[in-house]
Motif scaffolding. Structure first.
Motif, PDB file in Angstrom:
ATOM      1  N   GLY A   7      32.129  44.810  40.651  1.00 13.38           N
ATOM      2  CA  GLY A   7      32.382  45.984  39.798  1.00 13.38           C
ATOM      3  C   GLY A   7      31.767  47.100  40.350  1.00 13.38           C
ATOM      4  O   GLY A   7      30.969  46.945  41.406  1.00 13.38           O
ATOM      5  N   ASP A   8      31.594  48.332  39.512  1.00 16.31           N
ATOM      6  CA  ASP A   8      31.039  49.549  40.279  1.00 16.31           C
ATOM      7  C   ASP A   8      30.503  50.219  39.321  1.00 16.31           C
ATOM      8  O   ASP A   8      30.260  51.634  39.520  1.00 16.31           O
ATOM      9  CB  ASP A   8      32.342  50.283  40.951  1.00 16.31           C
ATOM     10  CG  ASP A   8      33.232  50.578  39.881  1.00 16.31           C
ATOM     11  OD1 ASP A   8      33.330  50.406  38.626  1.00 16.31           O
ATOM     12  OD2 ASP A   8      34.365  51.385  40.047  1.00 16.31           O
ATOM     13  N   ILE A  46      35.429  46.549  48.664  1.00 18.48           N
ATOM     14  CA  ILE A  46      36.708  45.605  48.148  1.00 18.48           C
ATOM     15  C   ILE A  46      36.567  46.144  46.715  1.00 18.48           C
ATOM     16  O   ILE A  46      35.492  45.923  46.066  1.00 18.48           O
ATOM     17  CB  ILE A  46      36.164  44.201  48.526  1.00 18.48           C
ATOM     18  CG1 ILE A  46      36.220  43.916  50.047  1.00 18.48           C
ATOM     19  CG2 ILE A  46      37.606  43.171  47.933  1.00 18.48           C
ATOM     20  CD1 ILE A  46      35.882  42.386  50.069  1.00 18.48           C
ATOM     21  N   GLU A  47      37.702  46.224  46.027  1.00 21.22           N
ATOM     22  CA  GLU A  47      37.839  46.776  44.836  1.00 21.22           C
ATOM     23  C   GLU A  47      37.729  45.434  43.970  1.00 21.22           C
ATOM     24  O   GLU A  47      38.377  44.368  44.479  1.00 21.22           O
ATOM     25  CB  GLU A  47      39.387  47.268  44.513  1.00 21.22           C
ATOM     26  CG  GLU A  47      39.312  48.550  44.918  1.00 21.22           C
ATOM     27  CD  GLU A  47      38.481  49.803  44.545  1.00 21.22           C
ATOM     28  OE1 GLU A  47      37.987  49.709  43.561  1.00 21.22           O
ATOM     29  OE2 GLU A  47      37.761  50.592  45.432  1.00 21.22           O
ATOM     30  N   ALA A  48      37.450  45.504  42.771  1.00 22.87           N
ATOM     31  CA  ALA A  48      37.039  44.430  41.632  1.00 22.87           C
ATOM     32  C   ALA A  48      38.523  43.542  41.656  1.00 22.87           C
ATOM     33  O   ALA A  48      38.239  42.609  41.259  1.00 22.87           O
ATOM     34  CB  ALA A  48      36.575  44.750  40.475  1.00 22.87           C
ATOM     35  N   GLU A  72      38.519  42.676  33.848  1.00 22.35           N
ATOM     36  CA  GLU A  72      39.846  42.644  34.091  1.00 22.35           C
ATOM     37  C   GLU A  72      40.113  41.390  35.306  1.00 22.35           C
ATOM     38  O   GLU A  72      40.871  40.706  35.384  1.00 22.35           O
ATOM     39  CB  GLU A  72      40.450  44.197  35.125  1.00 22.35           C
ATOM     40  CG  GLU A  72      40.736  45.300  34.099  1.00 22.35           C
ATOM     41  CD  GLU A  72      39.493  46.136  33.765  1.00 22.35           C
ATOM     42  OE1 GLU A  72      38.284  45.505  34.083  1.00 22.35           O
ATOM     43  OE2 GLU A  72      39.482  46.940  33.013  1.00 22.35           O
ATOM     44  N   PRO A  73      38.991  41.435  36.461  1.00 21.49           N
ATOM     45  CA  PRO A  73      39.312  40.150  37.248  1.00 21.49           C
ATOM     46  C   PRO A  73      39.116  38.918  36.564  1.00 21.49           C
ATOM     47  O   PRO A  73      39.675  38.012  36.835  1.00 21.49           O
ATOM     48  CB  PRO A  73      38.139  40.450  38.309  1.00 21.49           C
ATOM     49  CG  PRO A  73      37.434  41.614  37.938  1.00 21.49           C
ATOM     50  CD  PRO A  73      38.144  42.431  36.811  1.00 21.49           C
ATOM     51  N   LEU A  74      38.373  38.769  35.482  1.00 19.07           N
ATOM     52  CA  LEU A  74      38.246  37.670  34.736  1.00 19.07           C
ATOM     53  C   LEU A  74      39.549  37.380  34.192  1.00 19.07           C
ATOM     54  O   LEU A  74      39.954  36.149  34.196  1.00 19.07           O
ATOM     55  CB  LEU A  74      37.303  37.673  33.449  1.00 19.07           C
ATOM     56  CG  LEU A  74      35.645  37.978  34.085  1.00 19.07           C
ATOM     57  CD1 LEU A  74      34.818  38.225  32.831  1.00 19.07           C
ATOM     58  CD2 LEU A  74      35.182  36.634  34.654  1.00 19.07           C
ATOM     59  N   ALA A  96      40.169  31.078  29.236  1.00 21.62           N
ATOM     60  CA  ALA A  96      38.950  31.373  28.504  1.00 21.62           C
ATOM     61  C   ALA A  96      38.689  32.594  28.276  1.00 21.62           C
ATOM     62  O   ALA A  96      38.496  33.380  27.073  1.00 21.62           O
ATOM     63  CB  ALA A  96      37.687  30.627  28.954  1.00 21.62           C
ATOM     64  N   ALA A  97      38.888  33.573  29.273  1.00 21.56           N
ATOM     65  CA  ALA A  97      38.717  34.982  29.303  1.00 21.56           C
ATOM     66  C   ALA A  97      39.953  35.571  28.312  1.00 21.56           C
ATOM     67  O   ALA A  97      39.881  36.825  27.991  1.00 21.56           O
ATOM     68  CB  ALA A  97      38.731  35.566  30.614  1.00 21.56           C
TER      69      ALA A  97
END
Ligand code: GLY
Length: 430
Positions: A7-8, A46-48, A72-74, A96-97
């Motif tokens: 994340g950023d 590297i983007e998330a 978003e990645p979850l 779960a997310a």
């Protein structure tokens, strides 16, 4: 151990700040991170959302734990992807997310398992929605079904607001596919509070409470943002109320997930309204909040890496409770004017060096970059200034005093973060 934070933003800076304080953490990578973190973390370009590249990096660099900040990645399944490859990672799996990724799924769980929440309707086309909304009672809440970075929730005071909301979400597709369906909910009256918990799928333990301020302008006016400021803990949650929330919301949620065959391991963020009939859920998030993390993590006593490993290894039953310091924290976000809509970046940030001299202030970078040794704005949310102390009233005054020392063109912040509760909170502390 080498740790990677994905994340950023300011939440990720707060996670890195907390992990840096663990004796067991030797090195922290931030992917992609921002330049404001480079004193304690190495940035990885590297983007998330590039899950494959993140996994390759983790494998090649022997990362002992990957901690995922954003949703978003979850929701895209980063945790499943890492686990399939034997790579340690913290956060709920894709299924779960969904508790955050789909408001309809969350509502169905709440409804099926009798967890208190607002009455709701689901609409898949704008005409049927407008037909219903024309004769509905107001105020009510209109939500894009999918992920919208906290910006897809609109409180409608009348039919005109509803027409605007439906046009924005379903017709103009302001949030893309997330607006294919909407949830229309009754508006719940009462104080709002975020209760965060940690669960390993068997045990659920509350972390602490916080309150963010989502609207862009004072008095909760204007569009919702990711959050313009926050404080922790909430003075509205005493031990008795927390006990009630555990009994009526946290434990039933875990039981519901287990009954659905969902093994939820990670942070569960529950948005709650304290109605006259008791606490009721308005939403779930599958991660730490931003800016809530910027006021919660400085108050956390435990080693975050330990907590993560206890969670992943289904050992949370070893804890009676998760310790937090009694002091309060308040965070004010300095943003680029125009956020959350259109804004300009690349303005020099002045005064950061002077700010560093305050012992009770932590500066979290949400969106900054360094050019020629100077900091520049690089996103809608730019900086989070967190002040800690025993009196909420004092720390609110201090954060507003300190932020006078920093400036950049187009700087915008809310002048009323925590104001409504500072007197109550200080009374409670006496
Ligand atoms: N501040 C709201 C959120 O993180 O979802």
């Amino acid at each position: 151990m080498k740790v990677m934070v994905v994340g950023d933003g300011g939440r990720e800076h707060a996670l890195i700040w907390k992990l840096f304080r663990s004796d067991r953490v030797d090195k922290i990578y931030a992917a992609p991170g921002n330049d404001g973190m480079t004193n304690i973390a190495e940035l990885v370009p590297i983007e998330a959302d590039d899950i494959e590249a993140l996994a390759r990096f983790a494998e090649k660099n022997d990362i002992g734990m990957t901690v995922v900040g954003p949703e978003e990645p979850l929701v895209a399944g980063i945790v499943d992807y890492f686990i399939e490859r034997g790579l340690p990672i913290f956060g709920p799996k894709k299924q779960a997310a969904l508790l955050e990724g789909s408001k309809i799924f969350a509502k169905s769980i709440l409804n099926k398992y009798d967890i208190p929440t607002a009455e709701y309707e689901i609409f898949t086309d704008p005409d049927t929605a407008l037909n219903y909304l024309e004769s509905a009672e107001y105020p009510l809440v209109i939500k894009a079904e999918g992920l919208a970075q906290g910006k897809g929730v609109i409180v409608a005071s009348n039919y005109g607001d509803s027409q605007d909301a439906v046009a924005r979400i379903m017709e103009d597709k302001a949030f893309g596919d997330a607006g294919d369906r909407i949830v229309v909910e009754d508006f719940l009256e009462g104080e709002e509070v975020a209760v965060l918990a940690l669960t390993d799928g068997e045990t659920i333990l509350p972390l602490t409470t916080a309150r963010d301020h989502k609207a862009v302008f004072e008095g909760d006016e204007g569009p919702n943002t990711g959050g313009m400021g926050a404080y922790s803990p909430s003075p509205y949650i005493d031990a008795k109320m927390m006990d009630r929330i555990c009994r009526e919301i946290l434990r039933p949620t875990l039981k519901a997930l287990k009954s659905e065959g969902i093994d939820y391991r990670g942070v569960l963020y529950v948005g709650i309204i304290l109605t006259e009939n008791g606490p009721a859920v308005i939403d779930y998030n599958a991660r730490f909040g931003d800016p809530e993390s910027q006021v919660m993590l400085p108050r956390m006593k435990e080693d975050l890496l330990d907590l993560i490993e206890y969670t992943n290894n289904v050992q949370l039953r070893a804890f009676d409770e998760i310790g937090f310091y009694d002091f309060s924290a308040v965070c004010v976000i300095l943003a680029s004017a125009g956020y959350p809509l259109t804004f300009t970046t690349d303005y020099e940030i002045k005064g950061l060096e002077k700010l560093k001299s305050h012992d009770d202030l932590i500066i979290f970078h949400s969106g900054t970059k360094i050019k020629d040794g100077k900091y520049y704005t690089n996103n809608g949310r730019v900086l989070g200034l967190t002040v800690v102390g025993n009196s909420l009233f004092n720390i609110i005054n201090k954060v507003y005093e300190y932020l006078e020392e920093v400036e950049f063109e187009d700087m915008h912040y809310r002048t009323d973060i925590g104001f409504s509760i500072s007197q109550i909170a200080d009374t409670n502390l006496e």
